[in-house]
Write an enzyme that holds these catalytic residues in place. Sequence first.
Site, mmCIF file in Angstrom:
data_model
loop_
_atom_site.group_PDB
_atom_site.id
_atom_site.type_symbol
_atom_site.label_atom_id
_atom_site.label_comp_id
_atom_site.label_asym_id
_atom_site.label_seq_id
_atom_site.Cartn_x
_atom_site.Cartn_y
_atom_site.Cartn_z
ATOM 1 C CD GLU A 283 8.834 -26.895 -49.397
ATOM 2 O OE1 GLU A 283 7.829 -26.826 -50.130
ATOM 3 O OE2 GLU A 283 9.070 -26.076 -48.507
ATOM 4 C CD GLU A 286 12.133 -29.677 -54.354
ATOM 5 O OE1 GLU A 286 11.050 -29.545 -53.745
ATOM 6 O OE2 GLU A 286 12.419 -29.031 -55.379
ATOM 7 C CB CYS A 310 3.253 -23.181 -49.021
ATOM 8 S SG CYS A 310 4.437 -24.348 -48.465
ATOM 9 C CB SER A 330 10.167 -26.319 -53.131
ATOM 10 O OG SER A 330 9.440 -27.517 -53.127
ATOM 11 C CE LYS A 369 -2.856 -21.705 -50.710
ATOM 12 N NZ LYS A 369 -1.818 -22.641 -51.143
ATOM 13 C CD GLU A 372 -1.746 -22.949 -55.198
ATOM 14 O OE1 GLU A 372 -2.596 -22.968 -54.305
ATOM 15 O OE2 GLU A 372 -0.550 -23.230 -55.005
ATOM 16 C CD GLU A 377 0.697 -24.141 -63.884
ATOM 17 O OE1 GLU A 377 0.006 -23.856 -64.896
ATOM 18 O OE2 GLU A 377 1.364 -23.310 -63.257
ATOM 19 C CB CYS A 526 -1.724 -18.667 -44.136
ATOM 20 S SG CYS A 526 -0.547 -19.439 -45.230
#
Lengths: 596, 135
Positions: A283, A286, A310, A330, A369, A372, A377, A526
Amino acid sequence: MSKKVNLTINGFPVEIETGKTILEAADSQGITIPTLCYHKDLCVAGNCRVCIVEVTGQKRLSAACATPCEEGMEILTNSLKVRNSRKHIIELLLTEHNADCTKCYRNGNCELQTLASEYKIMTQDFIELVPLKKYSIDAYSPSIMKDDSKCIRCQRCVRTCAELQGVNALTVAHKGDEMKITTFLEKHMRDVVCTNCGQCINHCPTGALVEKNYIEEVWEAIANPKKHVVVQTAPAVRVGLGEELGLPPGTRVTGKMVAALKRLGFDSVLDTDFTADLTIMEEGTELLTRLKKALVDKDETVDLPMATSCSPGWIKYIEHMYPEYLGNLSTCKSPQQMFGALAKTYYAKARNIEPDNIVSVSIMPCTAKKFEAWRPEMHDSGYRDVDYVLTTRELAILIKQAGLDFEKIEPVKYDRLMGDSTGAGVIFGATGGVMEAALRTVYEIVTGREVPFDNLDITPVRGMEGVREASIKIENPVEDWAFLDGVELKCAVAHGLVNAKTVMESVKSGKADYHFIEFMACPGGCLGGGGQPIPTNPEIRKKRAEAIYAEDSSLTIRKSHENPEVLKLYKDFLKEPLGEVSHHLLHTKYTKRQRY
Amino acid sequence: MQGVVERESFLSEHSMVEIAREIEIPAADVYGTATFYSFLETKPTGKFIIRVCKTITCAMKGKTQVLFAIQDMLKIKMGDTTPDKRFTLLETNCLGWCHKAPAMLVNDDVYTELTPEKVRDILTKYMDKNGNFHN
């Protein structure tokens, strides 16, 4: 100095600041008035009525959570009238509540159960209404289950979704005895704007909203001798898990947790912090690439500010609410998914294990999560990258089921290959942590010097303020990054989606001139995640944050780019940040979704 | 919302989303508001909406028998619409006609002091007016 009022509670004099409620006044005297709809994170609703108290001279009982203290008030919190009324209120709540407690996921940690137990509700004076109601259960979301038969309609979840998250997936519909908490057109949670953040679960006093649990699936994988079960643990789990196992909030249990996981039978206990460090490498690069394109190549199509990626709750939020800004995200996968993709490629190869035989489990402070890991993908390894996601709470259940005495267990270290981490990886668990970790690395790459903050602690991005801003001026950069000389890198941090909304609106209006923004779906980051121990409240979040930063300070390596295993990973496998392998395994794309 | 119901007889998913977009509130809250009010329908209805008062006075004055008569005549249950999309049968909160209970509405017209016989005549009138009445 603020003005004070004098009153008595149960005959004892109390002096308290003006504006405080009876509930707060009682609390200051060590008197707990029971509550259900009240939560320190939320506005006052006053709808459950269990906090009623008697105010001398007033005919009706008052809700302590919603009544401000006044001069001369005489309050009784435990009079016969209060006790009897409160008991009736609890009994009435129970008539509409599916009190099949032994089969409930929240058995043992349910506020209604605790109250019923305290008040010894043993007879049934009112008609049981549960069999007459057509309650529905929604178990279609990979993250959240909603069981209306356990709902007491306190509306904490509705307020959470609106006030903390600004999502408003949940609402109150119908009226009277038909009133219920539901979604737009009573659709399934997976079909509406829900971000799966799980804050509703964390704020639910009963078992009406719980995570979809994968406990049995994980036990089965562990029991299967053909399977090599790897487990990764997110940064915030180590500062929350202890609470579920009898330790006070803010206890760091990293080593104990690793030891417990080994005893549960996981073949390899590894650290998400490792891929958090890797995320910083990808990141950070990037960000610098985007800055170069914008400043040197004068490419006007570069999407800035760049936003972190994230937090899967934040990702789903932006997909729904600001789909036109997906280019600003990102492209980095979250540490969980980077880990998953590497576990079945790099790790499998290095350990000489068929990826097909690897079961990849992650322990997360998060319910989003689960969604996710389930996204189509997230199969870049050729398999499902992360097979099962357990919350901190589910891990505590595994530990209890296995009969481990967590307090006595001796701490051990993580296994190797993807078990090494730095302080920068740990602070991912707190709001501002990704930003701090990124700045520690990016600044050093660009200037060759450490960030100009005492002891590497970038304090302006720390704390619990909803939106925080910081900027670092880059001076005397190394040759490769000479174009950044004199540039002031402007950053912002937002946690809780309602704050994310504020920042996004200011980006949208053109007022904000940030280069880099960290977004976390949950309040506190988190560590305050929807999968963390219940209760979570402002004080507990603060203690967990202190623990995260203490963990960071305790580590010798505190910069992602110095993680030896990350360096080895680049040397042996990935070659370079944003390289071809990284592009394939560690980066992702996003999906535009409907706002309504 | 009342305007939409006046023109389209109910609030479709599409209209609720458009209302949410227009006044910048969550779609869930539009739905929540619509379901709070007995007169804001969120499902397609028939041409004539029969709303029978469900409150206690009407119940004491024989609402149940009236309801049986309607259900028997239209061959539908509470909440349903006839297959020819002519009638929808719903309950409503107090209509304020307790002194002439039991009461019901057919669209905007109120009918009071109902009996099973009377309600049959009333509904026949709605059927006759538009033909297509086959028992």
